[in-house]
Design a protein around this motif. Structure first.
Motif, PDB file in Angstrom:
ATOM      1  N   ALA A 153       0.831  -1.202   0.000  1.00  0.00           N
ATOM      2  CA  ALA A 153       0.000   0.000   0.000  1.00  0.00           C
ATOM      3  C   ALA A 153       0.871   1.261   0.000  1.00  0.00           C
ATOM      4  O   ALA A 153       0.551   2.247  -0.666  1.00  0.00           O
ATOM      5  CB  ALA A 153      -0.931  -0.005   1.217  1.00  0.00           C
ATOM      6  N   LEU A 154       1.986   1.216   0.717  1.00  0.00           N
ATOM      7  CA  LEU A 154       2.890   2.373   0.749  1.00  0.00           C
ATOM      8  C   LEU A 154       3.520   2.596  -0.623  1.00  0.00           C
ATOM      9  O   LEU A 154       3.597   3.735  -1.110  1.00  0.00           O
ATOM     10  CB  LEU A 154       3.966   2.163   1.825  1.00  0.00           C
ATOM     11  CG  LEU A 154       5.099   3.178   1.912  1.00  0.00           C
ATOM     12  CD1 LEU A 154       4.585   4.607   1.981  1.00  0.00           C
ATOM     13  CD2 LEU A 154       5.987   2.904   3.124  1.00  0.00           C
ATOM     14  N   LEU A 155       3.944   1.525  -1.287  1.00  0.00           N
ATOM     15  CA  LEU A 155       4.497   1.678  -2.640  1.00  0.00           C
ATOM     16  C   LEU A 155       3.453   2.294  -3.568  1.00  0.00           C
ATOM     17  O   LEU A 155       3.756   3.154  -4.398  1.00  0.00           O
ATOM     18  CB  LEU A 155       4.959   0.332  -3.208  1.00  0.00           C
ATOM     19  CG  LEU A 155       6.123  -0.394  -2.530  1.00  0.00           C
ATOM     20  CD1 LEU A 155       6.595  -1.540  -3.409  1.00  0.00           C
ATOM     21  CD2 LEU A 155       7.284   0.525  -2.244  1.00  0.00           C
TER      22      LEU A 155
ATOM     23  N   LEU B 299       8.757  -3.844 -10.701  1.00  0.00           N
ATOM     24  CA  LEU B 299       9.159  -5.248 -10.607  1.00  0.00           C
ATOM     25  C   LEU B 299       8.291  -5.844  -9.515  1.00  0.00           C
ATOM     26  O   LEU B 299       8.275  -5.344  -8.393  1.00  0.00           O
ATOM     27  CB  LEU B 299      10.638  -5.370 -10.201  1.00  0.00           C
ATOM     28  CG  LEU B 299      11.691  -5.337 -11.305  1.00  0.00           C
ATOM     29  CD1 LEU B 299      11.537  -4.142 -12.208  1.00  0.00           C
ATOM     30  CD2 LEU B 299      13.073  -5.394 -10.718  1.00  0.00           C
ATOM     31  N   ASP B 300       7.605  -6.916  -9.855  1.00  0.00           N
ATOM     32  CA  ASP B 300       6.544  -7.361  -8.954  1.00  0.00           C
ATOM     33  C   ASP B 300       6.362  -8.868  -9.046  1.00  0.00           C
ATOM     34  O   ASP B 300       5.504  -9.350  -9.772  1.00  0.00           O
ATOM     35  CB  ASP B 300       5.254  -6.626  -9.365  1.00  0.00           C
ATOM     36  CG  ASP B 300       4.080  -6.992  -8.491  1.00  0.00           C
ATOM     37  OD1 ASP B 300       4.300  -7.581  -7.422  1.00  0.00           O
ATOM     38  OD2 ASP B 300       2.953  -6.680  -8.891  1.00  0.00           O
TER      39      ASP B 300
ATOM     40  N   ALA C 224       0.804  -6.001  -7.290  1.00  0.00           N
ATOM     41  CA  ALA C 224       0.960  -4.775  -6.511  1.00  0.00           C
ATOM     42  C   ALA C 224       0.620  -3.506  -7.288  1.00  0.00           C
ATOM     43  O   ALA C 224       0.177  -2.524  -6.715  1.00  0.00           O
ATOM     44  CB  ALA C 224       2.382  -4.698  -5.964  1.00  0.00           C
ATOM     45  N   PHE C 225       0.827  -3.522  -8.580  1.00  0.00           N
ATOM     46  CA  PHE C 225       0.786  -2.252  -9.316  1.00  0.00           C
ATOM     47  C   PHE C 225      -0.321  -2.193 -10.353  1.00  0.00           C
ATOM     48  O   PHE C 225      -0.240  -1.447 -11.318  1.00  0.00           O
ATOM     49  CB  PHE C 225       2.154  -1.991  -9.953  1.00  0.00           C
ATOM     50  CG  PHE C 225       3.266  -1.989  -8.949  1.00  0.00           C
ATOM     51  CD1 PHE C 225       3.411  -0.921  -8.067  1.00  0.00           C
ATOM     52  CD2 PHE C 225       4.142  -3.059  -8.842  1.00  0.00           C
ATOM     53  CE1 PHE C 225       4.421  -0.917  -7.113  1.00  0.00           C
ATOM     54  CE2 PHE C 225       5.148  -3.062  -7.889  1.00  0.00           C
ATOM     55  CZ  PHE C 225       5.286  -1.991  -7.024  1.00  0.00           C
ATOM     56  N   ARG C 226      -1.355  -3.005 -10.128  1.00  0.00           N
ATOM     57  CA  ARG C 226      -2.454  -3.034 -11.100  1.00  0.00           C
ATOM     58  C   ARG C 226      -3.091  -1.661 -11.282  1.00  0.00           C
ATOM     59  O   ARG C 226      -3.553  -1.318 -12.362  1.00  0.00           O
ATOM     60  CB  ARG C 226      -3.507  -4.061 -10.687  1.00  0.00           C
ATOM     61  CG  ARG C 226      -3.177  -5.436 -11.233  1.00  0.00           C
ATOM     62  CD  ARG C 226      -4.284  -6.396 -10.926  1.00  0.00           C
ATOM     63  NE  ARG C 226      -4.520  -6.408  -9.486  1.00  0.00           N
ATOM     64  CZ  ARG C 226      -5.109  -7.403  -8.825  1.00  0.00           C
ATOM     65  NH1 ARG C 226      -5.518  -8.457  -9.488  1.00  0.00           N
ATOM     66  NH2 ARG C 226      -5.285  -7.356  -7.535  1.00  0.00           N
TER      67      ARG C 226
ATOM     68  N   ASP D   2       8.400  -4.671  -5.516  1.00  0.00           N
ATOM     69  CA  ASP D   2       7.729  -5.262  -4.359  1.00  0.00           C
ATOM     70  C   ASP D   2       8.381  -6.615  -4.074  1.00  0.00           C
ATOM     71  O   ASP D   2       8.841  -7.296  -4.995  1.00  0.00           O
ATOM     72  CB  ASP D   2       6.226  -5.423  -4.638  1.00  0.00           C
ATOM     73  CG  ASP D   2       5.427  -5.512  -3.340  1.00  0.00           C
ATOM     74  OD1 ASP D   2       5.974  -5.159  -2.273  1.00  0.00           O
ATOM     75  OD2 ASP D   2       4.254  -5.934  -3.398  1.00  0.00           O
ATOM     76  N   GLU D   3       8.467  -6.967  -2.811  1.00  0.00           N
ATOM     77  CA  GLU D   3       9.040  -8.270  -2.400  1.00  0.00           C
ATOM     78  C   GLU D   3      10.394  -8.510  -3.064  1.00  0.00           C
ATOM     79  O   GLU D   3      10.604  -9.532  -3.722  1.00  0.00           O
ATOM     80  CB  GLU D   3       8.055  -9.402  -2.719  1.00  0.00           C
ATOM     81  CG  GLU D   3       6.701  -9.269  -2.024  1.00  0.00           C
ATOM     82  CD  GLU D   3       6.794  -9.392  -0.490  1.00  0.00           C
ATOM     83  OE1 GLU D   3       7.880  -9.731   0.028  1.00  0.00           O
ATOM     84  OE2 GLU D   3       5.779  -9.125   0.187  1.00  0.00           O
TER      85      GLU D   3
END
Ligand SMILES: Nc1ncnc2c1ncn2[C@@H]1O[C@H](COP(=O)(O)OP(=O)(O)O)[C@@H](O)[C@H]1O
Ligand SMILES: [Mg+2]
Length: 355
Positions: free
Chosen positions: A143-145, A166-167, A172-174, A222-223
């Protein structure tokens, strides 16, 4: 402030003073603030009362106050006791935005500090440059990203700022899918991640030679630890044969800023086993959410005594940079759907103004 809250504050202040006196570390609550998420009491210790002794009472104080967590902080205001506001107010990007927009270039919104001020991160500044986000599952890293990425996309035109993602989890970035700032779809697999990082390194070299740092490129990962582990030893040969994801990231972190390339990477546990000390040392700003133990707090923050294991999760974070004291903040939340709406609305406004 409701009457119930006022009464609650008085009872809690009495409780604190009682616990302290019982343990022969007397002090008085001389004031405090009620933030959207946190109540902060200012403690004026008696001359013989030591900070370490008060810290030692963290658990007893939490029990006496009947709060899920309590954190003790030493600031220029003195000793501060922080615990959750029983009547929390949401902190959202959409509600903050009208007061703060537009943000300066290459500046991301993080959230609201515990004293109620917006907290921003200017990526182009050397003391920010690259950001490492750490915290356990559910602490609010993704959520922060999203908040950072959306605030950058809302305040910067795509000619001036690009976003890359990069996910490894692929989710994460939909919200950014249709943003013109995103020049290629998120890299989800290890080969895609390596390809993206290698092309960034090539660009970095070209920019270095030409002395160019524009447009700025912000790479959200993310991750990142998952990606590093998955990618271990599975590189396809390329411009940087044998280079692991970690080596590629380290090079970008070491030399990217001057070429206008910034990394924002999130991970559950930035332990040395997964992310080398060299890589971690090249992230000047750490954003640390709830972690599970004091040891994890030390690893995530890169220093002791932050008590990040006593944070509340769900967007409760510490910003830790340079030698300054950690700043506690609540991430300005935006849901995926709201993010899509805001970005679409901005795009429509921009197209109209260009006609
Ligand atoms: N800033 C926030 N404010 C309110 N709720 C939040 C916030 N951040 C996260 N949450 C809640 O916590 C859940 C987990 O957040 P997420 O960002 O996926 O955590 P992580 O990536 O660290 O596992 C979200 O689905 C959301 O419901
Ligand atoms: Mg996540």
């Amino acid at each position: 402030m409701s009457r119930m809250l006022r009464q609650y504050l008085e009872t809690q202040a009495d409780q604190v003073e009682t616990v302290l006196v019982t343990h022969r570390t007397p002090g008085r609550i001389t004031g405090g603030t009620v933030g959207p998420r946190l109540i902060r009491f200012r403690l004026d210790p008696a001359p013989q009362t030591r900070l370490s002794a008060v810290r030692g009472l963290t658990e007893d104080l939490a029990v006496a106050l009947k709060v899920p967590s309590l954190r003790i902080d030493r600031t220029h205001e003195g000793i501060i006791l922080e615990f959750p506001n029983p009547e929390p107010r949401p902190v959202t990007l959409v509600s903050l935005w009208p007061e703060i927009a537009p943000l300066p270039s290459t500046t991301a919104l993080l959230g609201l500090t515990d004293t109620g001020a917006p907290l921003l991160a200017r990526l182009s500044a050397p003391e920010v440059a690259h950001v490492l986000v750490a915290g356990t599952t559910g602490s609010g890293k993704t959520a922060l990203l999203r908040t950072m990425a959306v605030s950058l996309a809302l305040s910067n035109r795509p000619e001036n700022l690009r976003l890359l993602c990069l996910d490894p989890k692929g989710r994460a970035f939909r919200a950014l899918e249709n943003t013109p700032h995103l020049t290629r779809p998120p890299a989800v697999t290890v080969p895609e991640a390596i390809e993206t990082l290698q092309s960034l390194l090539r660009l970095m070299e070209v920019r270095d030679q030409q002395g160019v740092n524009h447009p700025r490129i912000v790479v959200f990962i993310d991750e990142v630890a998952d990606l590093v582990l998955q990618g271990d030893g599975r590189n396809k040969p390329g411009r940087y044969p044998g280079a692991s994801i970690e080596t590629l990231l380290t090079r970008l972190a070491q030399r990217g800023r001057e070429a206008g390339i910034h990394l924002v990477a999130a991970t559950q546990r930035p332990s040395a086993a997964v992310l080398s000390g060299v890589l971690r040392a090249n992230f000047p700003l750490r954003l640390v959410g709830k972690v599970v133990s004091a040891e994890d707090a030390r690893v995530a923050a890169g220093r002791g005594q932050t008590d990040a294991h006593l944070l509340n999760g769900r967007g409760d974070f510490l910003a830790i940079g340079g030698s300054g004291a950690p700043i506690r903040f609540q991430v300005a939340y935006i849901s995926e759907q709201e993010a899509q709406q805001e970005l679409a609305q901005q795009q429509r406004a921009q197209t109209t103004s260009e006609r």
